[in-house]
Motif scaffolding. Structure first.
Motif, PDB file in Angstrom:
ATOM      1  N   GLU A  95     -11.818 -10.025  -3.329  1.00  0.00           N
ATOM      2  CA  GLU A  95     -11.428  -9.017  -2.224  1.00  0.00           C
ATOM      3  C   GLU A  95     -12.278  -9.549  -0.935  1.00  0.00           C
ATOM      4  O   GLU A  95     -11.561 -10.074   0.155  1.00  0.00           O
ATOM      5  N   GLU A 146      -1.772   6.231 -10.464  1.00  0.00           N
ATOM      6  CA  GLU A 146      -2.789   5.525 -10.217  1.00  0.00           C
ATOM      7  C   GLU A 146      -2.892   3.935 -11.207  1.00  0.00           C
ATOM      8  O   GLU A 146      -2.580   2.995 -10.610  1.00  0.00           O
ATOM      9  N   GLU A 147      -2.232   4.238 -12.514  1.00  0.00           N
ATOM     10  CA  GLU A 147      -2.101   2.362 -13.139  1.00  0.00           C
ATOM     11  C   GLU A 147      -1.114   2.249 -12.639  1.00  0.00           C
ATOM     12  O   GLU A 147      -1.302   1.126 -12.885  1.00  0.00           O
ATOM     13  N   THR A 148       0.273   2.903 -12.863  1.00  0.00           N
ATOM     14  CA  THR A 148       1.085   2.086 -12.219  1.00  0.00           C
ATOM     15  C   THR A 148       1.253   1.510 -10.600  1.00  0.00           C
ATOM     16  O   THR A 148       1.467  -0.198 -11.256  1.00  0.00           O
ATOM     17  N   ARG A 197       0.044  -3.258  -7.615  1.00  0.00           N
ATOM     18  CA  ARG A 197      -1.175  -4.217  -6.547  1.00  0.00           C
ATOM     19  C   ARG A 197      -1.297  -5.524  -7.065  1.00  0.00           C
ATOM     20  O   ARG A 197      -1.163  -6.784  -6.498  1.00  0.00           O
ATOM     21  N   ASN A 198      -1.736  -5.460  -8.435  1.00  0.00           N
ATOM     22  CA  ASN A 198      -2.329  -7.014  -9.049  1.00  0.00           C
ATOM     23  C   ASN A 198      -1.005  -8.155  -9.367  1.00  0.00           C
ATOM     24  O   ASN A 198      -1.235  -8.813  -8.359  1.00  0.00           O
ATOM     25  N   CYS A 251       2.277   1.826  -3.423  1.00  0.00           N
ATOM     26  CA  CYS A 251       1.833   1.746  -4.182  1.00  0.00           C
ATOM     27  C   CYS A 251       0.924   3.680  -4.338  1.00  0.00           C
ATOM     28  O   CYS A 251       0.236   4.362  -4.633  1.00  0.00           O
ATOM     29  N   SER A 260      -2.120   0.296  -9.856  1.00  0.00           N
ATOM     30  CA  SER A 260      -3.030  -0.554 -10.328  1.00  0.00           C
ATOM     31  C   SER A 260      -2.613  -1.502 -10.809  1.00  0.00           C
ATOM     32  O   SER A 260      -2.325  -3.052 -10.230  1.00  0.00           O
ATOM     33  N   ASN A 261      -0.949  -1.673 -11.667  1.00  0.00           N
ATOM     34  CA  ASN A 261      -0.390  -3.269 -11.660  1.00  0.00           C
ATOM     35  C   ASN A 261       0.626  -3.704 -10.903  1.00  0.00           C
ATOM     36  O   ASN A 261       0.804  -4.656 -11.162  1.00  0.00           O
ATOM     37  N   HIS A 316     -14.210 -10.180  -9.005  1.00  0.00           N
ATOM     38  CA  HIS A 316     -13.023  -8.729  -8.227  1.00  0.00           C
ATOM     39  C   HIS A 316     -13.982  -9.060  -6.791  1.00  0.00           C
ATOM     40  O   HIS A 316     -13.544  -8.687  -6.022  1.00  0.00           O
ATOM     41  N   ASN A 318       0.537  -1.369   0.056  1.00  0.00           N
ATOM     42  CA  ASN A 318       0.282   0.351  -0.399  1.00  0.00           C
ATOM     43  C   ASN A 318       0.785   1.752   0.013  1.00  0.00           C
ATOM     44  O   ASN A 318       0.712   2.376  -0.449  1.00  0.00           O
TER      45      ASN A 318
END
Length: 437
Positions: free
Chosen positions: A364, A306-308, A313-314, A301, A310-311, A360, A298
């Motif tokens: 979660e 935002e995009e990076t 975190r996934n 992040c 999310s990538n 999703h 976290n």
């Protein structure tokens, strides 16, 4: 330099027996070669020989410690075991020799003249039959040796301490020899790599889901890779994570692994209650390791766009919870169906979005439950054996069953929508193709 992987033989598994699994894999060794830039080929060769010598010394130590101390064998059982072991070794040597002769004849068969091929082929067939017979005898001898041992190969506490001390001395001697051959810059690289790979090894020894997450590895796996500026932002957080995760793992290792009670002890409520308390303390320490890594996911992040983020975190969650985040077969089938029926792309895309949204939510919820109850299996088994109240653990089990059922329901509903859209034949082919990935 791939023999660097043998450095992993230094460590002892948490359960108390010398580990047969290398801590450093060939891929890790390759990374060390990249990290430690030793241009002098002569020094590289010397280091290789030092590590190879250490591997032989460690293996000899492991074998002598593990197999020379047999607990609970009578003299007759000891003699039976020795006889079975000697026979097994003799058969193994014979099978190895026959295999060598067989390979030589097979190579010879390709080059001999046609008139001599018949005789050579007969020899090959004879050796093949002999080899198969030896393999059958060898398997039988192995079973006899296992039965004769009574499955009593284990280390006494004193022997385990001796092993750890001897292994530590071997490691210190090897590292002292290696550091003498490195200049200041190479030494810094070596120490950084060693710390990183030792940390990974201890993370992998964790038993809870997510406990093995290694952020150093996660950073390397992110695609596309981080930019230089992003790495500059991440580096202080990674350094802080390394300090805190090492401290958390040290606290975890201070907690012994608690075996399940056996026999009358398993039915004694007082003993069972103490065992459960000890297990809970160990679980608390394990969860601290897992939660430390997830907390730093976290934090990383927060310094990314935002995009990076999310990538990243996934990638991290897939590494931490592979069984929860594995690709959905239905999502792959929908993509295959789009390729086969391009005119239905819009409808299939809508189905895919609905499927992924529900998936999703389920994931979660799964992670939320896992973080709360993972590791409950041991205490539940102790409760059931002793007849103690186990409602807490049973409810946790029921939650996991319910959420897994929801995932299956989502898969079935999506398949029905896919079949309505493209027909049964295309659905069957898409599902078959998805299963091959």
């Amino acid at each position: 330099m791939l023999s660097l992987l043998t450095m992993g033989l230094l460590e002892v598994c948490i359960g108390g027996l010398p580990s047969d699994r290398p801590v450093w894999t060939p891929a890790d060794a390759a990374l060390i070669i990249e990290c430690v830039d030793i241009e002098d080929s002569e020094r590289r060769l010397i280091i290789t020989h030092l590590i190879d010598d250490h591997a032989f010394a460690w293996d000899a130590l492991r074998q002598s410690t593990r197999f020379n101390d047999r607990v609970g064998l009578t003299p007759e059982q000891e003699a039976q075991w020795r006889s079975a072991t000697e026979k097994k070794q003799s058969l193994f040597d014979d099978a190895t020799e026959v295999s060598r002769e067989l390979r030589q004849l097979q190579r010879k068969f390709r080059n001999v003249a046609s008139v001599d091929r018949t005789a050579t082929l007969e020899q090959i067939k004879q050796l093949q039959g002999e080899y198969q017979s030896l393999q059958m005898d060898l398997e039988a001898a192995r079973k006899v040796a296992i039965e004769a041992s009574g499955d009593r190969f284990r280390l006494k506490p004193g022997n385990l301490v001796d092993f750890q001390n001897e292994a530590s001395l071997l490691r210190q001697r090897l590292e002292a020899d290696i550091t003498l051959l490195l200049d200041e810059e190479e030494l810094d690289q070596w120490l950084d790599c060693r710390t990183s790979f030792y940390r990974r090894a201890w993370l992998l020894s964790g038993g809870l889901e997510g406990e093995h997450l290694d952020l150093d590895t996660c950073i390397r796996k992110v695609k596309p890779p981080f930019t230089n500026q992003q790495m500059i932002n991440i580096e202080p957080i990674l350094k802080d994570w390394g300090i805190n995760i090492d401290a958390a793992m040290a606290r975890r290792e201070a907690m012994p692994i608690i075996p399940l009670p056996r026999g009358p002890e398993a039915r004694d409520r007082k003993t069972a209650s103490q065992v459960i308390d000890d297990m809970e303390q160990r679980l608390t320490a394990q969860r601290a390791v897992r939660d430390t890594s997830l907390d730093y996911v976290n934090r990383i992040c927060q310094v990314l766009d935002e995009e990076t983020a999310s990538n990243f975190r996934n990638t991290a969650m897939t590494m931490a919870f592979p069984s929860r985040y594995h690709p959905s077969r239905m999502s792959r089938a929908l993509v295959i169906a789009m390729e086969e029926k391009p005119e239905k792309t819009e409808s299939l895309q809508a189905i895919l979005e609905i499927h992924l949204a529900k998936l999703h939510q389920i994931r979660e919820r799964q992670i939320e439950i896992v973080l709360d109850i993972d590791g409950y299996e041991g205490p539940l088994a102790v409760c059931l054996a002793a007849g103690l109240d186990c409602d807490r653990y049973q409810k946790a089990h029921e939650q996991m069953v319910a959420i897994d059922k929801a995932r299956r329901i989502n898969e079935v509903a999506t398949r029905e929508l896919l079949q309505e859209c493209v027909g049964r034949t295309v659905t069957r082919r898409a599902m078959g193709g998805a299963a091959l990935h």
